[in-house]
Design a protein around this motif. Sequence first.
Motif, PDB file in Angstrom:
ATOM      1  N   ALA A 107     -18.178  -8.868 -12.881  1.00 25.13           N
ATOM      2  CA  ALA A 107     -17.378  -7.408 -12.788  1.00 25.13           C
ATOM      3  C   ALA A 107     -16.490  -6.654 -11.887  1.00 25.13           C
ATOM      4  N   ALA A 108     -16.031  -7.613 -11.173  1.00 27.79           N
ATOM      5  CA  ALA A 108     -15.325  -7.889  -9.689  1.00 27.79           C
ATOM      6  C   ALA A 108     -13.905  -7.850 -10.715  1.00 27.79           C
ATOM      7  N   GLN A 109     -13.234  -8.336 -10.727  1.00 27.59           N
ATOM      8  CA  GLN A 109     -11.901  -8.565 -11.165  1.00 27.59           C
ATOM      9  C   GLN A 109     -11.453  -7.563 -12.604  1.00 27.59           C
ATOM     10  N   THR A 110     -12.418  -7.307 -13.678  1.00 22.20           N
ATOM     11  CA  THR A 110     -12.668  -6.426 -14.395  1.00 22.20           C
ATOM     12  C   THR A 110     -12.658  -5.975 -14.003  1.00 22.20           C
ATOM     13  N   GLN A 111     -12.553  -4.900 -12.753  1.00 24.20           N
ATOM     14  CA  GLN A 111     -12.983  -3.725 -12.010  1.00 24.20           C
ATOM     15  C   GLN A 111     -11.513  -3.139 -11.361  1.00 24.20           C
ATOM     16  N   ARG A 112     -10.686  -4.367 -10.703  1.00 25.77           N
ATOM     17  CA  ARG A 112      -9.824  -4.436 -10.132  1.00 25.77           C
ATOM     18  C   ARG A 112      -8.301  -4.220 -11.369  1.00 25.77           C
ATOM     19  N   CYS A 113      -9.038  -5.294 -12.781  1.00 22.60           N
ATOM     20  CA  CYS A 113      -7.993  -4.665 -13.829  1.00 22.60           C
ATOM     21  C   CYS A 113      -7.877  -3.888 -14.190  1.00 22.60           C
ATOM     22  N   ALA A 114      -8.510  -2.853 -14.233  1.00 25.80           N
ATOM     23  CA  ALA A 114      -9.241  -1.455 -14.941  1.00 25.80           C
ATOM     24  C   ALA A 114      -8.155  -0.484 -13.782  1.00 25.80           C
ATOM     25  N   ALA A 115      -8.363  -0.953 -12.713  1.00 19.88           N
ATOM     26  CA  ALA A 115      -7.573  -0.296 -11.582  1.00 19.88           C
ATOM     27  C   ALA A 115      -5.344  -0.411 -11.960  1.00 19.88           C
ATOM     28  N   LEU A 116      -5.000  -1.871 -11.541  1.00 17.70           N
ATOM     29  CA  LEU A 116      -4.078  -1.562 -12.014  1.00 17.70           C
ATOM     30  C   LEU A 116      -3.882  -1.548 -13.462  1.00 17.70           C
ATOM     31  N   ALA A 117      -4.769  -1.438 -14.059  1.00 12.14           N
ATOM     32  CA  ALA A 117      -4.678  -0.565 -16.043  1.00 12.14           C
ATOM     33  C   ALA A 117      -4.080   0.995 -15.244  1.00 12.14           C
ATOM     34  N   ALA A 118      -4.464   1.188 -14.539  1.00 12.67           N
ATOM     35  CA  ALA A 118      -4.591   2.786 -14.136  1.00 12.67           C
ATOM     36  C   ALA A 118      -3.532   3.115 -13.419  1.00 12.67           C
ATOM     37  N   PHE A 119      -2.948   2.379 -12.495  1.00 19.75           N
ATOM     38  CA  PHE A 119      -1.542   1.950 -11.676  1.00 19.75           C
ATOM     39  C   PHE A 119      -0.657   2.599 -12.507  1.00 19.75           C
ATOM     40  N   LEU A 120      -0.731   1.319 -13.506  1.00 22.08           N
ATOM     41  CA  LEU A 120       0.535   1.426 -13.947  1.00 22.08           C
ATOM     42  C   LEU A 120       0.714   2.836 -14.970  1.00 22.08           C
ATOM     43  N   ALA A 121       0.268   2.597 -15.852  1.00 23.96           N
ATOM     44  CA  ALA A 121      -0.490   4.345 -16.666  1.00 23.96           C
ATOM     45  C   ALA A 121       0.186   5.634 -16.089  1.00 23.96           C
ATOM     46  N   LEU A 122      -0.665   5.598 -15.145  1.00 24.83           N
ATOM     47  CA  LEU A 122       0.484   6.986 -13.771  1.00 24.83           C
ATOM     48  C   LEU A 122       1.737   6.604 -13.124  1.00 24.83           C
ATOM     49  N   HIS A 123       1.834   5.818 -13.303  1.00 24.24           N
ATOM     50  CA  HIS A 123       3.220   4.621 -12.310  1.00 24.24           C
ATOM     51  C   HIS A 123       4.406   4.349 -13.439  1.00 24.24           C
ATOM     52  N   PRO A 124       4.753   4.402 -14.861  1.00 25.46           N
ATOM     53  CA  PRO A 124       5.050   3.682 -15.548  1.00 25.46           C
ATOM     54  C   PRO A 124       6.463   3.468 -15.372  1.00 25.46           C
ATOM     55  N   GLY A 125       6.884   2.677 -15.325  1.00 30.59           N
ATOM     56  CA  GLY A 125       7.980   2.040 -14.440  1.00 30.59           C
ATOM     57  C   GLY A 125       8.026   1.052 -12.644  1.00 30.59           C
ATOM     58  N   ALA A 126       6.392   1.305 -12.508  1.00 26.03           N
ATOM     59  CA  ALA A 126       6.791   0.718 -11.307  1.00 26.03           C
ATOM     60  C   ALA A 126       7.238  -0.513 -10.382  1.00 26.03           C
ATOM     61  N   SER A 127       7.897  -0.838  -9.578  1.00 26.95           N
ATOM     62  CA  SER A 127       9.086  -1.743  -8.897  1.00 26.95           C
ATOM     63  C   SER A 127       7.458  -2.552  -8.444  1.00 26.95           C
ATOM     64  N   ALA A 128       8.318  -4.037  -8.314  1.00 26.25           N
ATOM     65  CA  ALA A 128       7.395  -5.118  -8.157  1.00 26.25           C
ATOM     66  C   ALA A 128       6.557  -4.754  -6.293  1.00 26.25           C
ATOM     67  N   GLU A 129       7.811  -3.802  -5.801  1.00 28.57           N
ATOM     68  CA  GLU A 129       7.040  -3.187  -4.348  1.00 28.57           C
ATOM     69  C   GLU A 129       6.109  -2.463  -4.388  1.00 28.57           C
ATOM     70  N   ALA A 130       6.002  -1.307  -5.166  1.00 27.62           N
ATOM     71  CA  ALA A 130       5.625  -0.224  -5.490  1.00 27.62           C
ATOM     72  C   ALA A 130       4.076  -1.305  -5.598  1.00 27.62           C
ATOM     73  N   TYR A 131       4.411  -2.096  -6.438  1.00 27.03           N
ATOM     74  CA  TYR A 131       2.963  -2.646  -7.108  1.00 27.03           C
ATOM     75  C   TYR A 131       2.346  -3.485  -5.782  1.00 27.03           C
ATOM     76  N   THR A 132       2.914  -4.045  -5.241  1.00 27.02           N
ATOM     77  CA  THR A 132       2.337  -4.803  -4.409  1.00 27.02           C
ATOM     78  C   THR A 132       2.189  -4.042  -3.299  1.00 27.02           C
ATOM     79  N   ALA A 133       2.087  -3.060  -2.472  1.00 26.84           N
ATOM     80  CA  ALA A 133       1.899  -2.064  -2.312  1.00 26.84           C
ATOM     81  C   ALA A 133       0.270  -1.318  -1.915  1.00 26.84           C
ATOM     82  N   ALA A 134       0.745  -1.132  -3.463  1.00 30.56           N
ATOM     83  CA  ALA A 134      -0.258  -0.837  -3.985  1.00 30.56           C
ATOM     84  C   ALA A 134      -1.539  -1.997  -4.169  1.00 30.56           C
ATOM     85  N   PHE A 135      -1.864  -2.835  -3.888  1.00 29.82           N
ATOM     86  CA  PHE A 135      -2.495  -3.710  -3.849  1.00 29.82           C
ATOM     87  C   PHE A 135      -3.001  -4.672  -3.418  1.00 29.82           C
TER      88      PHE A 135
END
Length: 362
Positions: free
Chosen positions: A124-152
Amino acid sequence: MTITAEAQSPTRPALAGAAWPLPGITRAQAQQMFDALAAALGQDGREGPADQPAHSVPATAAPASAAAGGVSVSSGEAAVDLEASALAERVRPAGPVVSILGPLRVVGATGDAPVARSTGTVSAAQTQRCAALAAFLALHPGASAEAYTAAFWPGARADGPAAAASRNKLSGQLRRYLGQDAHGRPFFPVVRPDGYRLHPAVTTDWTLFGELVGPSPVTASDAALVAALRMVRGAPFEHARPRNVAWADDLHREMVEAITAAARELAGRASRSGHVGHGQLATRVGRMVDPGDEGLWRASLEAEAAAGAREEVARLVEGLHAYLEAMEASPEVETVEVIARLREQGYRMPGGIDPGPGPGAP
């Protein structure tokens, strides 16, 4: 963009009969049947059916309906409900939806959820983390490695091997979880030079909410507001672990403001038009998203009273008292006046908030 009754989804054609759920008869025939039944029962056929559509009240709210208080749903309100259902169908995407207007989850994933190595069962914990990443990428298309890392992984060096390994692991889990479309294309393609992007068919319910409401709830139709508010299942990112959604703090505030603005707009219109089910929907969603807004509590009391939902009015007064007590706050003058007026109308008032002698008393 603002969705109208004539608008079409880019991923599916508009359904000619989407607004009418009884294909066996026409709307005119149904109205004739209802008028005949109403005449036999001694009712005014123009008032519409006596049962409130269940979808006028969010699933997360306490069950109540206009029918419980003997209030019929008007034909006008029923027509708005039908149009709202048609609008919801027209904006429905072809791919997975990341639901963030309530508990965080992915709806429509075609792959396999992450499995815990220790138990071999879905984590459940990893599934929710995946959902959080999906939300982040859906709302920040083209996110850089720097933005991705800073978010998580706040504070980690994006160009370091540890951060790269962490991104690869989480991205791989999400890629397997989201799966592929009907043509075998992954809903989360591998990273490209222009950043991390999901398949265009993947969206969020927050995005759909914005498409329905448009730039301002004031200019949105009643049907669009109803369809948008029906999407809200709870407070944004409800129950999500803080480490998964720390990137969404500003967005959370924006979402609460937008949802409560839409709720207030629909509640005001419902009060003027007598669409009691829409008033209940709007005020319940508003309170669910922002329980600290006392004005929404008052609007909810008015809406439930208009629906004749006496037990719900009593429950609201009790709940408001408990909330104010927990906040060590006193009710606003307007709240006391509303409660006093309802008491004079015969509504049961549980202990807690003293409505005083009532307006106009010496």
